[in-house]
Design a protein around this motif. Structure first.
Motif, PDB file in Angstrom:
ATOM      1  N   GLU A   1      -2.240   4.263  -5.466  1.00  0.00           N
ATOM      2  CA  GLU A   1      -3.136   4.902  -4.501  1.00  0.00           C
ATOM      3  C   GLU A   1      -4.522   5.174  -5.082  1.00  0.00           C
ATOM      4  O   GLU A   1      -5.486   5.381  -4.346  1.00  0.00           O
ATOM      5  CB  GLU A   1      -2.523   6.189  -3.970  1.00  0.00           C
ATOM      6  N   LEU A   2      -4.650   5.175  -6.412  1.00  0.00           N
ATOM      7  CA  LEU A   2      -5.943   5.403  -7.053  1.00  0.00           C
ATOM      8  C   LEU A   2      -6.718   4.116  -7.295  1.00  0.00           C
ATOM      9  O   LEU A   2      -7.913   4.156  -7.608  1.00  0.00           O
ATOM     10  CB  LEU A   2      -5.743   6.127  -8.395  1.00  0.00           C
TER      11      LEU A   2
ATOM     12  N   GLU B   1       7.544  -1.262  -2.434  1.00  0.00           N
ATOM     13  CA  GLU B   1       8.220  -0.301  -3.298  1.00  0.00           C
ATOM     14  C   GLU B   1       9.737  -0.464  -3.227  1.00  0.00           C
ATOM     15  O   GLU B   1      10.258  -0.968  -2.236  1.00  0.00           O
ATOM     16  CB  GLU B   1       7.820   1.117  -2.898  1.00  0.00           C
TER      17      GLU B   1
ATOM     18  N   SER C   1       3.737   0.699   1.188  1.00  0.00           N
ATOM     19  CA  SER C   1       2.669   1.698   1.220  1.00  0.00           C
ATOM     20  C   SER C   1       1.336   0.992   1.027  1.00  0.00           C
ATOM     21  O   SER C   1       1.270  -0.074   0.398  1.00  0.00           O
ATOM     22  CB  SER C   1       2.866   2.743   0.115  1.00  0.00           C
ATOM     23  N   SER C   2       0.277   1.567   1.572  1.00  0.00           N
ATOM     24  CA  SER C   2      -1.027   0.907   1.479  1.00  0.00           C
ATOM     25  C   SER C   2      -2.146   1.930   1.434  1.00  0.00           C
ATOM     26  O   SER C   2      -2.026   3.041   1.976  1.00  0.00           O
ATOM     27  CB  SER C   2      -1.234  -0.037   2.659  1.00  0.00           C
ATOM     28  N   TRP C   3      -3.229   1.520   0.768  1.00  0.00           N
ATOM     29  CA  TRP C   3      -4.416   2.368   0.636  1.00  0.00           C
ATOM     30  C   TRP C   3      -5.649   1.474   0.654  1.00  0.00           C
ATOM     31  O   TRP C   3      -5.669   0.417   0.013  1.00  0.00           O
ATOM     32  CB  TRP C   3      -4.380   3.135  -0.684  1.00  0.00           C
TER      33      TRP C   3
ATOM     34  N   LYS D   1     -10.193   1.326   0.847  1.00  0.00           N
ATOM     35  CA  LYS D   1     -11.471   2.035   0.764  1.00  0.00           C
ATOM     36  C   LYS D   1     -12.605   1.025   0.779  1.00  0.00           C
ATOM     37  O   LYS D   1     -12.488  -0.075   0.223  1.00  0.00           O
ATOM     38  CB  LYS D   1     -11.535   2.872  -0.520  1.00  0.00           C
TER      39      LYS D   1
END
Length: 249
Positions: A222-223, A249, A4-6, A8
């Motif tokens: 994710e935060l 994960e 998973s990736s996020w 910004k």
């Protein structure tokens, strides 16, 4: 393993435009952060063009030589493919700069990972960074190509002096400033629970490594990009800030 990736990016508090770019291509397993430089428009063009070219070259190779991504090619094929993609980006940025006087002298950092099998292949030019957070530790997987890094290695500056040096933004290697650039490539075995953080120096100059680890262990991944960007802005936000998190994960 599930990935998973996020990501910004933020303009920060001192700049009037954002010269950072980042890329998430889950199908390729490709994650990139670039921090451009070179005039009002040049940096933005250089960073965006670089991530686009690297993505394009690897996607093209995925179509024409899929055996490389299946692990059926000779040892070193994936390393060479990643290096060639970055070098092609440097060539195209340089040629674009030479063709347009408004973009003359532009370049960009590039730090990225290409996930394949049980490894993360890391490509690095400049002073953006790739960190690995594993088992309660944070490890810097890249070495800054910067003047202060060279001064630290020579014993001229301590790490604390380097952090506050007025020369800390001078880099010694960039994508596109010249037609060809040496690319640091390394392979890092991955395991379940690993967390990678890719970031521009707008973050790493203002947030300590142990602080990154503390936030990573106290909140969902994710935060993390938003939290770290907010912290950098709270400390002055003197540059564009980009954070990209990849979780195994």
């Amino acid at each position: 393993m599930k990935v998973s990736s996020w990501g910004k990016t933020d303009i920060g508090l001192a700049r009037d435009h954002n010269e950072d770019s980042f890329l998430i291509n889950a199908s390729l397993g490709l994650y990139l952060v670039a921090d451009g430089m070179g005039g009002h428009a040049g940096g933005e063009v250089a960073s965006r063009l670089t991530v686009e070219v690297v993505e394009r070259e690897l996607a093209k190779l995925h179509e024409t030589a899929p055996e490389i991504f299946r692990g059926e090619a000779p040892n070193g094929a994936l390393r060479s493919a990643l290096e060639r993609a970055v070098k092609e980006a440097s060539r195209e940025v340089f040629e674009r700069s030479a063709a347009d006087p408004l973009l003359h002298g532009m370049g960009t950092t590039l730090s990225g990972i290409l996930l394949h099998g049980g490894s993360a292949w890391i490509a690095h030019v400049g002073d953006s960074r790739v960190y690995l957070l594993r088992d309660g530790r944070i490890t810097l997987l890249t070495e800054d190509h910067s003047l202060v890094q060279e001064q630290m290695k020579a014993g001229i500056l301590t790490p604390e002096e380097a952090r506050h040096s007025h020369l800390r933004n001078i880099i010694t290697r960039s994508v596109g400033f010249e037609a060809s650039v040496p690319v640091d490539i390394r392979e890092e075995p991955i395991q379940e629970g690993d967390l990678f953080l890719l970031c521009s120096d707008g973050l790493s100059n203002l947030v300590e490594d142990d602080e990154i680890l503390e936030f990573a262990e106290s909140q969902p991944p994710e935060l993390l990009p938003s939290t770290l960007i907010e912290l950098a802005n709270a400390r002055g936000g003197d540059d564009n800030i980009t954070a990209l998190v990849v979780a195994i994960e």
